[in-house]
Scaffold this motif. Structure first.
Motif, PDB file in Angstrom:
ATOM      1  N   VAL A 294       0.872  -1.171   0.000  1.00 12.63           N
ATOM      2  CA  VAL A 294       0.000   0.000   0.000  1.00 12.63           C
ATOM      3  C   VAL A 294       0.906   1.217   0.000  1.00 12.63           C
ATOM      4  N   GLY A 295       0.629   2.170  -0.877  1.00 10.47           N
ATOM      5  CA  GLY A 295       1.494   3.338  -0.978  1.00 10.47           C
ATOM      6  C   GLY A 295       0.857   4.434  -1.798  1.00 10.47           C
ATOM      7  N   ALA A 296       1.602   5.504  -1.983  1.00 13.29           N
ATOM      8  CA  ALA A 296       1.115   6.656  -2.739  1.00 13.29           C
ATOM      9  C   ALA A 296       1.041   6.323  -4.222  1.00 13.29           C
ATOM     10  N   ILE A 297       0.058   6.877  -4.887  1.00 15.53           N
ATOM     11  CA  ILE A 297      -0.105   6.622  -6.324  1.00 15.53           C
ATOM     12  C   ILE A 297       1.113   7.119  -7.095  1.00 15.53           C
ATOM     13  N   SER A 322      -3.720   1.883  -2.741  1.00 17.46           N
ATOM     14  CA  SER A 322      -3.132   3.217  -2.721  1.00 17.46           C
ATOM     15  C   SER A 322      -4.011   4.151  -1.922  1.00 17.46           C
ATOM     16  N   GLY A 323      -3.377   4.945  -1.077  1.00 20.64           N
ATOM     17  CA  GLY A 323      -4.103   5.948  -0.305  1.00 20.64           C
ATOM     18  C   GLY A 323      -3.253   7.190  -0.177  1.00 20.64           C
ATOM     19  N   GLY A 324      -3.752   8.173   0.552  1.00 21.38           N
ATOM     20  CA  GLY A 324      -3.003   9.401   0.768  1.00 21.38           C
ATOM     21  C   GLY A 324      -3.385  10.513  -0.167  1.00 21.38           C
ATOM     22  N   ALA A 325      -3.823  10.186  -1.374  1.00 22.20           N
ATOM     23  CA  ALA A 325      -4.229  11.191  -2.345  1.00 22.20           C
ATOM     24  C   ALA A 325      -5.209  10.539  -3.317  1.00 22.20           C
ATOM     25  N   PRO A 326      -6.180  11.308  -3.833  1.00 24.94           N
ATOM     26  CA  PRO A 326      -7.133  10.740  -4.790  1.00 24.94           C
ATOM     27  C   PRO A 326      -6.423  10.220  -6.038  1.00 24.94           C
ATOM     28  N   ILE A 327      -7.010   9.195  -6.634  1.00 31.33           N
ATOM     29  CA  ILE A 327      -6.455   8.603  -7.851  1.00 31.33           C
ATOM     30  C   ILE A 327      -7.341   8.989  -9.026  1.00 31.33           C
ATOM     31  N   ALA A 328      -6.745   9.561 -10.052  1.00 33.13           N
ATOM     32  CA  ALA A 328      -7.493   9.848 -11.269  1.00 33.13           C
ATOM     33  C   ALA A 328      -7.743   8.534 -12.014  1.00 33.13           C
ATOM     34  N   PRO A 329      -8.976   8.294 -12.482  1.00 31.65           N
ATOM     35  CA  PRO A 329      -9.240   7.043 -13.200  1.00 31.65           C
ATOM     36  C   PRO A 329      -8.279   6.802 -14.362  1.00 31.65           C
ATOM     37  N   ARG A 330      -7.920   7.878 -15.082  1.00 33.05           N
ATOM     38  CA  ARG A 330      -7.001   7.719 -16.210  1.00 33.05           C
ATOM     39  C   ARG A 330      -5.639   7.209 -15.747  1.00 33.05           C
ATOM     40  N   LEU A 331      -5.193   7.703 -14.597  1.00 31.68           N
ATOM     41  CA  LEU A 331      -3.897   7.287 -14.092  1.00 31.68           C
ATOM     42  C   LEU A 331      -3.936   5.829 -13.644  1.00 31.68           C
ATOM     43  N   ARG A 332      -5.011   5.430 -12.975  1.00 33.92           N
ATOM     44  CA  ARG A 332      -5.151   4.023 -12.583  1.00 33.92           C
ATOM     45  C   ARG A 332      -5.088   3.114 -13.804  1.00 33.92           C
ATOM     46  N   ASP A 333      -5.801   3.506 -14.852  1.00 38.08           N
ATOM     47  CA  ASP A 333      -5.849   2.682 -16.055  1.00 38.08           C
ATOM     48  C   ASP A 333      -4.494   2.633 -16.757  1.00 38.08           C
ATOM     49  N   LYS A 334      -3.775   3.760 -16.751  1.00 40.03           N
ATOM     50  CA  LYS A 334      -2.456   3.796 -17.388  1.00 40.03           C
ATOM     51  C   LYS A 334      -1.475   2.879 -16.657  1.00 40.03           C
ATOM     52  N   ILE A 335      -1.500   2.914 -15.321  1.00 36.85           N
ATOM     53  CA  ILE A 335      -0.595   2.059 -14.543  1.00 36.85           C
ATOM     54  C   ILE A 335      -0.939   0.586 -14.747  1.00 36.85           C
TER      55      ILE A 335
END
Length: 547
Positions: A294-297, A322-335
């Protein structure tokens, strides 16, 4: 999907002995040592520390503390990176009847002086280089109550030097401090007197990131830590055969609970690498094949872009949060496209001892159609969440308001700050200051913080929505949005962006890109391109620095 996820309760097998959170962390650790004494507790580069080693080393440090005058309720400050010494110091503070004070190793003299003074720490465990470069100056100033100083080397417990991470050629001279290795040798095979293990006792002071002001020491009790450690164990389906990748800073609540406490309670191996270095972490992943982290995006984004990294490298990671900051859906999908990792969202605060919400393992989080926000999940076990307006009235599904949380993981308050405690904790509920909403199916979404909202020409603008649009531009790596004064509109939107390596664009092009995708009052009138955005160790953008 359960429409009332706040009624989630622990599965029946956890009631076989005690209610989660009713034990102290020392009791839980003692059980782990008795079960798995020779299993590896910490893998550190090519070195290994067993649970028996941790027990014996923390015994030795606890004895040294008490013989030096450390009493029940005293505070031991931990000023290290992600090293085995951190875990030893944490356990030793508890075995000596005290409280561990967690300090960011990036803090300089002014910041360290404030935290030592605010906590009233009487003992300090520091890395030797931090002691020489920062801490000794603070202690020589005579403005703290610190009477005992112990130092550890970043090279302790490793056999093969890694100059990419630890460039110091020799151990620096540490006059006025006692080396931890000498403490272990001096007090080997001795055990400290047992201490009471009440769950309501303070275990750590975890300082808030200070994104809205001066850091405050949140009191996290043994019961707080035990409860959310059980939450990780059950929610992420962890057992002693799992391998935890320690990429979050251990002084932060995510690293403390999601890495250290999980290992101490579950009996799983914890992989540490001093501090986050993408190439070194990738090497550790390849060598140790971790199953959970578990870590920062931002850390996952960095790992996904490393030259030579393949999906096979990350294939062992079956549970990634992942926590600590919101995750953009586009970024999740890219990773996910680059690594194959399904990153699950979770949400929590220092004051909630890590998660209050998480996406169930193996479930894809939905995206709110109105805000474009990726869900932070549903409330975890035994946790109640309300969404309220400015008058404290409960809001129906679909309407955004402040998230108010209660449960066994909530801090009892801030250290020596009764006014701040009374403001944040009302009738047993924590007022988070975060704006969110719940949909009809019980999924929660984070919109932003109250203090981040922009009022442009009377309209509300949430930075996250603008940032998500900017992240859709192929040249943009990261984005942060703030409100700046404007003579006519009151406030207007300004964006800071960093670019993908090898990509170029201009502020004007980014403004046009947003203008085509956002309402007139939302798109940024000013864009500034920067090398890096300022972030806290948890990955949160420090908007106050941008302002």
């Amino acid at each position: 999907m359960n429409r009332r996820p706040w009624l989630n309760t622990y599965p029946g097998d956890l009631s076989r002995r005690t209610t989660p959170g009713s034990e102290s962390m020392l009791e839980l650790f003692a059980t782990t040592v008795s079960k798995f004494p020779d299993r590896t507790a910490i893998a550190y580069f090519d070195g290994a520390v067993s649970f028996r080693d941790l027990d014996q080393r923390s015994d030795a440090l606890a004895i040294a503390l008490t013989e030096g005058g450390f009493a029940a309720g005293d505070r031991l400050a931990l000023y290290t990176q992600n090293n085995p010494a951190f875990v030893v110091g944490l356990l030793a503070a508890w075995k000596a009847g005290g409280i561990a004070v967690l300090i960011n190793p990036m803090n300089k003299a002014r910041e360290l002086s404030h935290l030592l003074g605010d906590s009233g720490a009487t003992a300090l465990l520091s890395l030797d280089d931090l002691y020489v470069s920062v801490a000794r100056e603070v202690l020589d100033g005579g403005q703290t109550e610190v009477r005992q100083v112990f130092v550890a080397s970043a090279r302790d417990d490793q056999k093969r030097d890694d100059e990419r991470v630890i460039p110091v050629a020799e151990q620096p001279a540490v006059s006025g401090a006692l080396r931890l290795t000498d403490v272990f040798a001096r007090h080997s095979d001795r055990r400290p007197a047992p201490v009471s293990g009440k769950p309501e006792k303070a275990a750590v002071l975890t300082y808030t990131s200070g994104t809205t002001g001066v850091p405050k020491g949140a009191i996290n009790t043994h019961g707080n830590l035990a409860f959310n450690t059980h939450t990780y164990r059950e929610w992420m389906k962890l057992d002693q055969d799992d391998v935890v990748l320690g990429i979050a800073p251990l002084f932060h609540i995510t690293g403390l609970v999601g890495h250290v406490c999980v290992s101490l309670v579950v009996g799983s191996k914890l992989v540490l690498a001093h501090r986050f270095n993408g190439r070194v972490v990738l090497d550790a992943i390849r060598e140790h094949r971790p199953t959970f982290t578990v870590g920062a995006i931002t850390a996952f984004n960095h790992l996904s872009g490393l030259p030579g990294a393949t999906k096979d490298d990350f294939a062992s990671l079956r549970a990634v949060y992942s926590g600590g900051a919101p995750i953009a859906p586009r970024l999740r999908d890219k990773i996910r496209a680059r690594t194959g990792m399904d990153i699950h969202n979770c949400y929590g605060m220092t004051e909630t001892t890590s998660p209050t919400h998480a996406v169930p393992l193996g479930v894809a989080a939905p995206v709110d159609p109105d805000t474009g926000a990726l869900s932070i999940g549903v409330p975890v076990f035994n946790t109640s969440v309300r969404v309220i307006d400015d008058d404290g009235t409960d809001l129906p599904p679909g309407e955004a308001g402040e998230l108010v949380v209660s449960g066994p993981q909530i801090t009892p308050g801030y250290w020596n700050k009764p006014a701040e405690t009374a403001e944040k904790l009302v009738d047993g509920e924590l007022h988070t200051g975060d704006i969110g909403l719940m949909d009809e199916d019980g999924w929660f979404y984070l919109v932003g913080r109250k203090s981040d909202m922009i009022i442009a020409s009377g309209y509300k603008v949430w930075p996250r929505e603008v940032e998500d649009v900017l992240l859709g531009h192929p040249a943009v790596r990261e984005a942060a949005v703030i409100g700046v004064p404007h003579e006519y509109r009151g406030q207007t939107v300004k964006a800071f962006v960093s670019l993908q390596p090898g990509r170029t664009t201009s502020p004007d092009a980014l403004i046009v890109f947003c203008k085509d995708r956002l309402a007139a009052y939302k798109y940024p009138r000013v864009v500034e391109i920067v090398d890096e955005l300022p972030r806290s160790p948890a990955g949160k953008i420090l908007r106050r620095e941008l302002r």
